[in-house]
Design an enzyme around this catalytic site. Structure first.
Site, PDB file in Angstrom:
ATOM      1  CB  ALA B  17      -0.919  -0.002   1.222  1.00 55.40           C
ATOM      2  CB  SER B  41      10.158   0.252  11.026  1.00 53.85           C
ATOM      3  OG  SER B  41      10.987  -0.674  11.700  1.00 53.85           O
ATOM      4  CB  VAL B  49      -2.319 -11.641   1.986  1.00 57.39           C
ATOM      5  CG1 VAL B  49      -1.856 -12.186   3.306  1.00 57.39           C
ATOM      6  CG2 VAL B  49      -3.114 -10.367   2.145  1.00 57.39           C
ATOM      7  CB  ALA B  52      -3.847 -13.407  -6.839  1.00 55.25           C
ATOM      8  CE  LYS B  80      -6.528 -14.037 -10.357  1.00 57.55           C
ATOM      9  NZ  LYS B  80      -6.794 -13.185  -9.193  1.00 57.55           N
ATOM     10  N   PRO B  98     -13.648 -16.170 -14.695  1.00 58.26           N
ATOM     11  CG  PRO B  98     -14.673 -16.252 -16.808  1.00 58.26           C
ATOM     12  CD  PRO B  98     -14.937 -16.483 -15.321  1.00 58.26           C
ATOM     13  CB  VAL B 190       0.281  10.496  16.115  1.00 65.92           C
ATOM     14  CG1 VAL B 190      -0.507  11.293  15.085  1.00 65.92           C
ATOM     15  CG2 VAL B 190       0.841   9.215  15.495  1.00 65.92           C
ATOM     16  CB  ILE B 348      -3.417  -5.265  -5.149  1.00 61.12           C
ATOM     17  CG1 ILE B 348      -2.244  -5.741  -4.260  1.00 61.12           C
ATOM     18  CG2 ILE B 348      -2.949  -4.340  -6.263  1.00 61.12           C
ATOM     19  CD1 ILE B 348      -1.136  -6.445  -4.998  1.00 61.12           C
ATOM     20  N   GLY B 436     -18.647  -0.005  -8.486  1.00 58.20           N
ATOM     21  CA  GLY B 436     -18.466  -1.343  -7.946  1.00 58.20           C
ATOM     22  C   GLY B 436     -17.759  -2.192  -8.976  1.00 58.20           C
TER      23      GLY B 436
END
Lengths: 482, 505
Positions: B17, B41, B49, B52, B80, B98, B190, B348, B436
């Site tokens: 990210a 750090s 994770v 894909a 993919k 697919p 912070v 992602i 969406g």
């Protein structure tokens, strides 16, 4: 298929909604199912239609030849709509059917325009719309398919005579059984379904599916949960219609002029201009309305609002029977086209399809609200101080419209919900045209050096003006397409 | 530029990210006087994770101007074409979701209605025979889609399977080359501004104080800024998505890499298999209420095709999202903004949507409330619509007799999903919406793949005569089969185009 297909469909009412529905259904219903149309006397169409480019796709599906249609239905071209007098005297803007400018450096054009304008002269927003510029110059040319040509940014709608449009649809309808008749009684079954529509001449119309295309929804009104809900956002409840002499070269635009009593619409047709006055009956008399239009006029009622359910049981209301909005967006027939399209996509079976009805009602209500928002916005943004205008401004906008306008005012963001008739360009054009100026533009526009942006804008403006001036006058374009 | 413009941005946290954000901002804010810094750090591990992806990643990479072959070599990437779901309907079932359409509309009616009609008429051909990406995936083949829209070879899209750690490193080099300054270290404190509660600065463990106008929280699950400092709140979706842990382990490659990810339903969740060039990523997403960590790890290891390359690593999470993903002058991106299990490879993608939306709504220093409202509206909608799609996978199961799966089938689902499923069961209608990620073919793949068969097809299908339909179906089937026949294998294509040095492919 576990459920029986429709065997019979009856369309009640004889206007544009009725014939658009009948024509489209005739193409998709099973061979043994012919739509029956009952034309009622009060369904006779009046006045003119000012339509969006999308209607042309509907004509394509029906196989209607546009040149023929335009000849028979007194058609002229429409490159957009002109509004004047809305934001006080001197207000005048055109919303054209073309891209405005071009997205530069990945940022929507209106941000660049706002930025250049904040520093100096950027001209009007509409100066970057080929349709708007050509419209004001009274010129027209068809869109180009070559993406490198500035003419490829154009699209166009049609101005049509309503009665002649219906006549054209009727002759193209194919396997439709039409007759005249007056509705005497709606016979309901115990479960709330319509068992039959009884006509004054004694005929009993029985069908798996009834389409209510009457002007007032007298069929759907008998069905459960289909009550009419008035919409207080829009103030006019009458339309006065009249035809006046044609201009030598009418602009390819629908013109909407604000008036103390409401607004005037002028639609150019071949051989005459159809004018209409929208007004409120409790403020303005029919005689006053006729005086404003300068002679005799037909007065027709208008009732802003919609059915709680446009589809209830085995009855679907399409057109004015389902919903009405003051026709000030130039989107006549859009609700009908969409209603027919969605009905076909969710076509019920003979024994009914309650889930399809649920989805149809959800989609149509959402779409209706968004189109109503556009009309309501024009009143909310107006700065006139006549009583009708003050009253309209005093009505709270829908939460969706309030949010959309706040987002545009804040930073020129156009929020689009799921079932919008008008897309980003149309909303931006309406907001800016009616005088809503964002507090700031998209900061990413600043990536482009200011002098470079100014030069691009100036070049675009010049190119568009040149292209518009090279088009033939609207009258010539019509003559060349006899 | 007004004097209200943002002058500096601080990204807290590296990982996928953080570095995707840094790379995109450094590319898209070029030309504006804005300094971008990132603190991370090396002692804090990244989750990674999201190995894909979905095809939108290609837009992201293209917008950055990345060279595809170079990016693939450096991240050990494979292609993919979709995701295989094993055992999600009934044990033993298999379908592929697919990145592409099934067939093509006929007579204005969606293809699946015609397929349903043929099926009711006795034609046993599975829907996947009409999908080029599924047929190619089943045969381990790959070639990029054609740009000729008339060709069946243009009817699909593709994404990547890559090593997220390598991807972050790749983007780090990209971002640093464009002026992003990286600072190593942990955040100790912070500081909020008294007047409006905006974040004023962070203080590092070494005492360095870093101020910024805009903060991007990429600190992961804990939400160092968005939650710990700004108390944005969390909408917990555990009742619909009860998996709260994952065990992950890489293993050796023993067979040619497949051009698809695999998600296999298991006793208390599901296992992923993501083939890269140099190894295979594996994991088990499970509900800790149903099995223990040890049992999950044992099941994961038992299912490996090759030798494990490490001990399983465990992750904990809570499905849901921050109530405000943008609060004051802080925008949360990645796991700091919320978590949806990677069943449809959306981790992602959600990072990417967050970055794109932030750029669309790029604020001034005062972070107008209107900008925050719109950002939060858009991101909440995105999360909710993905959530419904994930819940569908769990709910539409026929794995009777398993406590975990019986609950998924029997417990309530979101109303918005129930509505969509009712319409599909009734007449094969896929509810559409503007925003969406998942479109009609995706919903069709899962509905039909998990044995939800509509009671009827669109009656307008009948306007196409039987003989014409039979012929058309056959033509589509054959064009798909012909196109797949001439495609190279996935391994051949990788070897030709983007093989990493030393990869097993």
């Amino acid at each position: 298929m576990s459920r029986a297909p429709l065997k019979s469909v009856a369309v009640l009412g004889g206007g544009v909604a009725s014939w658009m529905t009948a024509c489209a259904l005739a193409r998709v219903l099973p061979g043994e199912c012919r739509p029956v149309v009952i034309e009622t006397a009060d369904s006779v169409p009046r006045g003119a239609l000012s339509t969006l480019p999308a209607l042309r796709a509907f004509h394509g599906l029906l196989g209607l030849d546009e040149a023929t249609l335009m000849r028979v239905a007194r058609g002229t071209y429409k490159l957009g709509a002109r509004y004047n007098g809305w934001a006080g005297d001197g207000h005048d803007h055109v919303e054209g059917f073309s891209d405005v400018g071009a997205s530069l450096d990945g940022v929507a054009f209106h941000h660049h325009w706002l930025r250049t304008r904040a520093r100096g002269d950027a001209g009007r927003y509409e100066d970057y719309s080929l349709a708007a510029v050509a419209g004001r110059l009274g010129r027209f040319a068809p869109p180009s398919e070559d993406p490198r040509s500035v003419l490829s940014t154009l699209s166009y709608g049609l101005h049509l005579d309503a009665a002649a449009y219906v006549a054209t649809l009727r002759s193209a309808a194919g396997r439709v059984e039409a007759s005249t008749g007056e509705i005497a009684e709606i016979a309901l079954a115990a479960d709330g379904q319509i068992a039959a529509v009884v006509l004054a001449d004694g005929r009993r119309i029985v069908a798996d599916l009834f389409i209510d295309a009457t002007p007032d929804g007298r069929v759907i009104g008998a069905a459960p949960d289909a009550a009419w809900i008035d919409d207080p956002a829009l103030p006019c409840d009458r339309l006065a219609l009249r035809e006046v002499a044609a201009r030598a070269n009418p602009p390819p635009l629908t013109e909407f002029e604000a008036a103390p009593e409401g607004w005037l619409r002028r639609v150019p047709l071949r051989g005459g201009d159809a004018v209409a006055l929208a007004y409120a009956g409790d403020r303005t008399s029919a005689d006053e309305a006729r005086d404003i239009l300068g002679g005799d006029a037909t007065i027709v009622p208008l009732r802003n609002g919609h059915r709680r359910r446009a589809w209830s049981g085995n009855c679907v209301a399409i057109g004015p029977a389902a919903s009405q909005v003051e026709p000030l967006n130039g989107d006549d027939l859009q609700a009908i086209q969409s209603g027919v399209g969605r009905l076909i996509a969710l076509l019920p079976t003979a024994d009914g399809s309650p889930l399809a009805a649920l989805e149809y009602n959800r989609l149509m209500a959402e779409e209706q609200d968004r189109a109503r928002d556009m009309a309501a916005f024009r009143y909310l943004a107006a700065t006139r101080d006549d009583p009708l205008w003050i009253q309209a401004r005093g009505t709270a906008p829908s939460p969706a419209l309030a949010y959309k306008q706040a987002q545009f005012e804040s930073r020129g963001r156009v929020v689009l919900y799921d079932e919008e008739t008008f897309m980003e360009g149309a909303w931006a054009g309406a907001f800016l045209g009616h005088g809503i100026t964002p507090h700031r533009h998209d900061r990413l526009a600043d990536r482009l050096p200011a002098d470079k942006a100014d030069a691009v804008l100036a070049r675009l403006r010049g190119m568009i003006r040149e292209a518009a001036q090279a088009m033939p006058p609207h009258a010539d374009a019509l003559r060349d397409r006899p | 530029m007004t004097d209200r413009a943002v002058r500096n941005i601080l990204i807290v946290g590296g990982g996928t990210a953080g570095w995707m954000t840094a790379a995109a901002l450094s590319a898209k804010l070029t030309g504006l006087p804005i300094a971008i810094r990132l603190v991370e750090s090396a002692e804090i591990g990244t989750v990674g994770v999201g190995e894909a992806t979905v095809p939108h990643i290609r837009h992201f990479n293209t917008a950055l101007g990345l060279d595809e072959a170079d990016f693939m070599r450096k991240t050990q990437a494979t292609y993919k074409l979709g995701i295989e779901f094993r055992g999600w309907g009934k044990p033993g079932d298999s379908y592929i979701h697919p990145f592409g359409a099934y067939g093509a509309a006929i007579g204005g009616v969606g293809f699946h209605h015609h397929w349903l009609r043929a099926r009711q008429g006795g034609d046993p051909t599975p829907l996947e025979a009409y999908s080029l990406p599924v047929m190619a995936a089943r045969q381990g083949k790959f070639a990029p889609p054609s740009s000729d829209l008339r060709s069946v070879a243009s009817t699909y899209n593709y994404a990547y399977q890559f090593d997220a750690g390598f991807y972050a490193a790749y983007l780090r080099a990209y971002a640093e080359a464009r002026g992003v300054v990286r600072t190593e270290g942990k955040v100790a404190d912070v500081a909020l501004r008294g007047a409006d509660g905006f974040i004023e600065a962070i203080t590092m463990e070494n005492g360095e104080r870093i101020e910024a106008d805009l903060f991007i929280d990429c600190s992961g699950f804990r939400g160092l800024l968005i939650e710990q400092a700004l108390k944005a709140g969390y909408d917990d979706w555990t009742r619909w998505l009860p998996c709260d842990r994952a065990a992950a382990v890489p293993c050796e490659t023993v067979e040619p890499s497949t051009p698809y990810t695999r998600c296999t339903a298991d006793e208390a969740g599901w296992r992923w298999r993501i083939p890269l060039q140099h190894r295979v990523g594996n994991g088990y997403v499970y509900s800790s209420a149903h099995i223990s960590d040890d049992e999950a790890a044992a099941a994961l290891l038992a299912g490996l095709e090759g030798k494990a390359q490490a001990d399983p690593r465990f992750l904990r999470f809570t499905a849901g999202h921050r109530r405000k993903q943008w609060s004051r002058n802080c925008v949360a991106v990645g796991l700091a903004s919320g978590f949806l299990e990677p069943l449809e490879s959306t981790s992602i993608h959600l990072i990417q949507v967050a970055i794109t939306t932030l750029l669309e709504l790029f604020p001034d220093r005062d972070c107008a409330q209107a900008d925050q409202d719109e950002y939060n509206r858009v991101m909440t909608l995105e999360f909710e619509r993905i959530r419904d799609f994930l819940v569908l996978h769990y709910h539409a199961n026929q794995r009777t007799g398993s406590p975990f799966w019986d609950d998924r089938r029997n417990l309530p689902i979101p109303d918005s999903l129930a509505y969509k499923m009712d319409l599909f069961r009734d007449r094969g209608v896929v509810v559409k919406y503007k925003d969406g990620f998942f479109l009609e073919p995706s919903w069709l793949a899962v509905y039909l793949g998990q044995n939800i068969v509509p009671a009827m097809y669109d009656p307008v299908s009948d306007s196409v005569p039987d003989a014409a339909l039979v012929q058309r179906l056959k033509a589509i089937r054959e064009s798909v089969a012909d196109a797949v026949r001439v495609m190279p294998t996935h391994a051949e294509w990788i070897a030709r185009f983007c093989a990493a040095s030393g990869a097993a492919a």
